[in-house]
Write an enzyme that holds these catalytic residues in place. Structure first.
Site, mmCIF file in Angstrom:
data_model
loop_
_atom_site.group_PDB
_atom_site.id
_atom_site.type_symbol
_atom_site.label_atom_id
_atom_site.label_comp_id
_atom_site.label_asym_id
_atom_site.label_seq_id
_atom_site.Cartn_x
_atom_site.Cartn_y
_atom_site.Cartn_z
ATOM 1 N N ASP A 49 -9.257 -0.138 1.741
ATOM 2 C CA ASP A 49 -9.370 0.496 0.476
ATOM 3 C C ASP A 49 -10.469 -0.099 -0.276
ATOM 4 O O ASP A 49 -11.284 0.668 -0.942
ATOM 5 C CB ASP A 49 -8.149 -0.137 -0.306
ATOM 6 C CG ASP A 49 -6.730 0.441 0.029
ATOM 7 O OD1 ASP A 49 -6.857 1.351 0.895
ATOM 8 O OD2 ASP A 49 -5.756 0.138 -0.565
ATOM 9 N N THR A 68 -3.167 4.948 -4.112
ATOM 10 C CA THR A 68 -2.086 5.730 -3.486
ATOM 11 C C THR A 68 -0.727 5.451 -4.042
ATOM 12 O O THR A 68 -0.061 6.379 -3.883
ATOM 13 C CB THR A 68 -2.005 5.344 -2.066
ATOM 14 O OG1 THR A 68 -1.975 3.849 -1.859
ATOM 15 C CG2 THR A 68 -3.262 5.811 -1.145
ATOM 16 N N THR A 69 -0.485 4.353 -4.551
ATOM 17 C CA THR A 69 0.713 3.944 -5.176
ATOM 18 C C THR A 69 0.683 4.747 -6.530
ATOM 19 O O THR A 69 1.470 5.279 -6.893
ATOM 20 C CB THR A 69 0.844 2.680 -5.352
ATOM 21 O OG1 THR A 69 0.850 2.026 -4.272
ATOM 22 C CG2 THR A 69 2.320 2.242 -6.105
ATOM 23 N N ASP A 89 0.869 -1.190 0.177
ATOM 24 C CA ASP A 89 0.045 -0.101 -0.172
ATOM 25 C C ASP A 89 0.733 1.296 0.081
ATOM 26 O O ASP A 89 1.678 1.289 0.934
ATOM 27 C CB ASP A 89 -0.923 -0.049 1.267
ATOM 28 C CG ASP A 89 -1.784 1.068 1.079
ATOM 29 O OD1 ASP A 89 -2.675 1.398 0.398
ATOM 30 O OD2 ASP A 89 -1.990 2.119 2.296
#
Length: 591
Positions: free
Chosen positions: A456, A102-103, A69
Site C-alpha cells: 500500500d 480498499t476499505t 486490509d
C-alpha cells in the site's frame, strides 16, 4: 408456472424448470440486493482508520490470516451472493488501480446503498436515484480538485512523500514502525522511478520476508535477495567484483527427444558411458570458467557430480533459482540470460575484451577525460557508463557485441539465527533499478501483513510521483465534499435533488466510522467538525482519531492522494448505480 400458447391453442413452458427457480421482482429484488451490499460494508466498517480493528480469517486448509486490509479480507471471504461478489470486485478494482483505500470504498458504497433504500421506500424511482448519484459524484470530484494541494518533492526533499506513506501505514499492524517503513518505501520507489516520464514500475521492487528478528530489522537492499544458498557447503560465501553467468540450461548431459534405448552388457561400455557423461560436465564447467565467470546462477538443478566439479574448479554456483528472480538479477546487474552453453563462446568474449582495450587506448590518446568513464563501466558500478560504452561500440561500427557475463559489486551468503536458514545477497550492482525490501518479523502472519502494508505504501508513493496532488485525511475531504454537495442540491429542480442530498449524507459515513472506531461519540464529533469547517471555511478539519488535540489535519500531517480519493467516489457510485438498476433476480432454488 409461466405458460404461452401457440396458434393452435397448445400451451408450452417459456422457461425450463421454472418451478425449480426462485424469483424476486421490483422493490423486493432491490431491497434484497441492497441488504447484501450493506452486510459486506458492515464487516469492513470496523476496520477503517488508524484505530480500526483487525479480522482473523481461517482458510479451509487451516491457514490463518490476520489483517485489516479491505481487499485481503474480501478476497479471503467465501462469498456466495452475487451482489456481495460485486463489492469484492469493487475493493479489488481499487486495489489494482490505486493500491490504497480498499476499505473506505466499500464503506462508502454501503452508505450509498443505505441512503438509496430510504429513497426507494419514499417512492422515488431507482433510475432517478442513480442519476442523482451520478450528478453528486461529479460535484464531489470537482470539489476535491478545488481543495487539493500540490506537494513539491525532489531527490533531496523526500519528507512530503514520507508523510503521505506514514498516513497509509498508520492504520496497519506495523504502525509503530511507520516512519522507518515509509522511508524504505519512498527510497525503493525513487530507486526504480523514471521521474521524467513520471512512471514507476513496481515489478522492479521485490518484497521478501524471513521469519525471525524484529520488525525494526526490515531493510532496503539496492540489489536482489534470493532465498537460496550455495549449492555446495564448501563453496565461498562471499564474492567481491563477481561476474555472474545467468543460465536457463541445466548442468546435465543432453537428452534425445526421441525414444531411445541403451544396452550395456560389458564393463568397458559402462566405463565409456561414464567417461562421456563426465566429459559433458567437464566441458560445461570449463566453458563457464573460460568466459571469466566467478559465479553461476542456474534456473535448473544439477546432480552431485556437476556440483563436485564446480566446487573443485573454484566456481561457486546457485541452483533452482526461479524465473522471476533470474529476470530481476539480470535487470539489476545489466546482464543477459543465457539459454545454451554454446553461447558462452570464449572466442567472442576474448574479442570483446580486446576491442574494449583498443577503444581505451584510442580515447587515451584523443580524449583523456573519457578514460575514467570507461574504466568506471568496466568495473560495473554505474549503468550510465555502461550505456556510454555501448554508444562507443556503435561509433566505431562494431556489431554483434554480446556479453554473456555480468558484473555485480558483491555477492554474499547470509545466515539467520540458529535455524541454518541462508539467503543470497547480490548488492552494489551496475544497475540499481531493481531493489529488494527485506522484512523481518516474529511470525509468518506479521511478515505477510508487513508485505501487504508495504505494498500500500509503495502504491501511494507511486501515485504521488504520477500526480503530486493531495487532500487532507481524517475524513476532512469527505466532510468538505458533503457540504459542497448539499449546497449544490438546491440548484437541481427535479427529484434528483433528493438523491444528491442523500449522496451528501452518505459521504459522512466515512468520518462517522472513523470517530466510532476511535472510541469517540460519532454524531457529536462529526457535527462539531462539520460546523467548524463551515464557520472557518477551512476544508482541513477532520476527525482527531489519535487524540492529538487538534482537528486540523494539516498540523497532524495526515495526507491522502487526490487520485485515490477521487477513484473511491467514482468506483463506489458506479457499483451502486449497477445494483440499483437490477429489478429482477432469478436464481436456482436451494434444495
Amino acid at each position: 408456472m409461466a405458460l404461452a400458447f401457440d396458434e393452435f391453442g397448445r400451451p408450452f413452458i417459456i422457461l425450463k424448470e421454472q418451478e425449480q427457480k426462485s424469483r424476486l421482482r421490483g422493490l423486493d429484488a432491490q431491497k434484497a440486493n441492497i441488504s447484501a451490499g450493506k452486510a459486506v460494508a458492515r464487516i469492513l466498517r470496523t476496520s477503517l482508520g488508524p484505530k480500526g480493528m483487525d479480522k482473523m480469517l481461517q482458510s479451509p486448509d487451516g491457514d490463518v490470516i490476520i489483517t485489516n486490509d479491505g481487499a485481503t479480507i474480501l478476497e479471503q471471504m467465501d462469498v456466495d451472493n452475487q451482489i456481495a461478489k460485486l463489492m469484492v470486485e469493487l475493493s479489488r478494482s481499487q486495489d489494482y488501480e490505486i493500491g490504497d483505500g480498499t476499505t473506505g470504498v466499500v464503506v462508502m458504497a454501503g452508505a450509498l446503498l443505505e441512503q438509496a433504500e430510504r429513497l426507494l421506500e419514499r417512492g422515488i424511482h431507482p433510475i432517478r436515484v442513480a442519476e442523482g448519484y451520478e450528478m453528486a459524484s461529479r460535484i464531489a470530484v470537482d470539489h476535491l480538485e478545488n481543495i487539493a494541494k500540490k506537494f513539491e518533492f525532489g531527490p533531496t526533499d523526500l519528507e512530503p512523500l514520507i508523510q503521505t506513506c506514514m498516513t497509509t501505514l498508520s492504520s496497519k499492524i506495523v504502525n509503530r514502525c511507520k516512519r522507518s517503513l515509509a522511508e524504505i518505501a519512498v527510497k525503493a520507489v525513487l530507486a526504480v522511478a523514471d521521474l521524467e516520464r513520471k512512471d514507476v514500475n513496481l515489478d522492479l521492487i521485490k518484497v521478501e520476508g524471513k521469519v525471525g528478528g524484529k520488525l525494526e530489522d526490515t531493510e532496503l537492499i539496492y540489489g536482489i535477495v534470493v532465498d537460496k544458498d550455495m549449492s555446495h557447503p564448501q563453496m565461498p560465501k562471499r564474492i567481491e567484483d563477481a561476474k555472474i553467468a545467468i543460465l536457463t540450461c541445466p548442468f546435465e548431459p543432453p537428452k534425445p527427444k526421441t525414444k531411445h534405448k541403451v544396452d550395456i552388457d560389458t564393463v568397458e561400455k559402462f566405463q565409456t558411458l561414464r567417461k562421456q557423461e563426465q566429459q559433458y560436465f567437464d566441458d560445461m564447467v570449463q566453458k563457464c570458467k573460460d568466459v571469466g565467470a566467478t559465479l553461476v546462477i542456474c534456473q535448473w538443478g544439477f546432480d552431485d557430480e556437476a556440483n563436485h566439479l564446480l566446487m573443485h574448479r573454484n566456481l561457486p554456483a546457485v541452483r533452482w533459482v526461479g524465473g522471476v528472480e533470474l529476470e530481476l538479477i539480470a535487470i539489476a546487474t545489466g546482464g543477459r540470460i543465457v539459454p545454451r552453453f554454446q553461447e558462452l563462446s570464449p572466442e567472442k568474449l576474448g574479442k570483446d575484451t580486446w576491442l574494449l582495450f583498443i577503444i581505451a587506448i584510442v580515447f587515451d590518446l584523443r580524449h583523456l577525460d573519457v578514460v575514467p568513464c570507461l574504466l568506471y563501466s568496466l568495473i560495473g558500478w554505474h549503468s550510465i557508463c555502461y550505456g556510454l560504452m555501448c554508444s562507443l561500440y556503435c561509433t566505431f561500427g562494431i556489431s554483434d557485441v554480446i556479453i554473456f557475463f555480468i558484473k555485480a559489486g558483491l555477492v554474499r551468503e547470509k545466515s539467520f539465527g540458529t535455524t541454518k536458514d541462508r539467503m543470497l545477497y547480490i548488492e552494489h550492482c551496475a544497475n540499481s533499478r531493481a531493489v529488494t525490501i527485506f522484512t523481518r518479523g516474529g511470525n509468518k502472519m506479521i511478515i505477510e501483513e508487513t508485505k501487504r502494508s508495504l505494498h500500500d505504501a509503495l502504491c501511494v508513493a507511486r501515485n504521488l510521483i504520477r500526480n503530486n496532488s493531495i487532500v487532507y485525511g481524517g475524513g476532512s475531504a469527505e466532510i468538505s465534499c458533503s457540504i459542497a454537495v448539499e449546497a449544490a442540491a438546491d440548484r437541481y429542480p427535479g427529484v434528483e435533488q433528493y438523491a444528491i442530498r442523500a449522496f451528501g449524507d452518505a459521504l459522512e459515513a466515512i468520518p462517522m466510522a472513523l470517530a466510532e472506531n476511535s472510541g469517540l461519540q460519532p454524531i457529536e464529533t462529526l457535527s462539531a467538525v462539520k460546523s467548524q469547517q463551515i464557520k472557518d471555511n477551512n476544508p482541513n478539519f477532520g476527525i482527531d482519531c489519535n487524540d492529538v488535540g487538534t482537528n486540523d489535519m494539516r498540523e497532524q500531517n495526515v495526507f491522502e492522494t487526490l487520485i485515490g480519493k477521487q477513484q473511491q467516489i467514482l468506483l463506489a457510485t458506479q457499483v451502486v448505480k449497477m445494483i440499483l438498476k437490477i429489478d429482477d433476480v432469478i436464481s436456482p432454488s436451494e434444495f
